[in-house]
Write a protein that holds these residues in place. Sequence first.
Motif, PDB file in Angstrom:
ATOM      1  N   ALA A   1       0.834  -1.236  -0.011  1.00 20.66           N
ATOM      2  CA  ALA A   1       0.077  -0.116   0.005  1.00 20.66           C
ATOM      3  C   ALA A   1       0.943   1.267  -0.016  1.00 20.66           C
ATOM      4  CB  ALA A   1      -0.982   0.109   1.342  1.00 20.66           C
TER       5      ALA A   1
ATOM      6  N   TRP B   1      -1.567   3.218   4.742  1.00 17.71           N
ATOM      7  CA  TRP B   1      -2.682   2.520   5.317  1.00 17.71           C
ATOM      8  C   TRP B   1      -2.445   2.789   6.918  1.00 17.71           C
ATOM      9  CZ3 TRP B   1      -1.936  -0.864   9.739  1.00 17.71           C
ATOM     10  CH2 TRP B   1      -0.503  -1.305  10.202  1.00 17.71           C
TER      11      TRP B   1
ATOM     12  N   ALA C   1      -6.432   0.767   3.758  1.00 16.22           N
ATOM     13  CA  ALA C   1      -5.239   0.888   2.799  1.00 16.22           C
ATOM     14  C   ALA C   1      -5.565   1.796   1.298  1.00 16.22           C
ATOM     15  CB  ALA C   1      -4.859  -0.422   2.503  1.00 16.22           C
TER      16      ALA C   1
END
Length: 145
Positions: A122, A125, A139
Motif C-alpha cells: 500500500a 495504511w 489501505a
Amino acid sequence: MTQEITRTEHSAPTRQFTVLLSPTRRGARLARLLSTAHLGDWGLPTDPAAHIVAELAANAAVHGRVPGRDFRLSLAVHGDALLRIEVTDTRGERLPPLPGAVHVPSDDAEAGRGLLVVGALADRWGVDLGPAPRKTVWAELDFVR
C-alpha cells in the motif's frame, strides 16, 4: 494506551462497492474474489489490491471475529487516481500495530506477517476507531494511468 488515528481526506468516490461478509475463511476468500471482480469491471488493476484485501479480510476473520457479527469490506475509487480499501470489524479493542511500528515476527512464527505485506504493497495504511465497538483498517493505492 492511546491509539494514533490516521485519516486522509478525499473527494467523493467516483466508484464504490460495499458488502457485509461472515467473519470466516470463506468470507475472507469471498472478499478477495469480489474485490478482484469489481476492480476488473472498473478497468483497474487487481494487484496488489487483491493481496491487501486478502490480508485485511483474513485479519478481520481471525482477530476481529465476534460471533454473529459480520465484517464490512468497502472499496472506493477517487477520481481514477486512488483506491481506498477498508475492512471494518467489531473488535475495536483489538488493535493492530500502527504503521511504521516495529513488529517483526520470529522466523518460525505461523502468523504476524499480514500487515507487513499490507505496508509493503500500500501507499498508505492506517486504523480508524469507532463508532464503538468497531475499528476500520484501511489501505490506499495510488494509480498512475
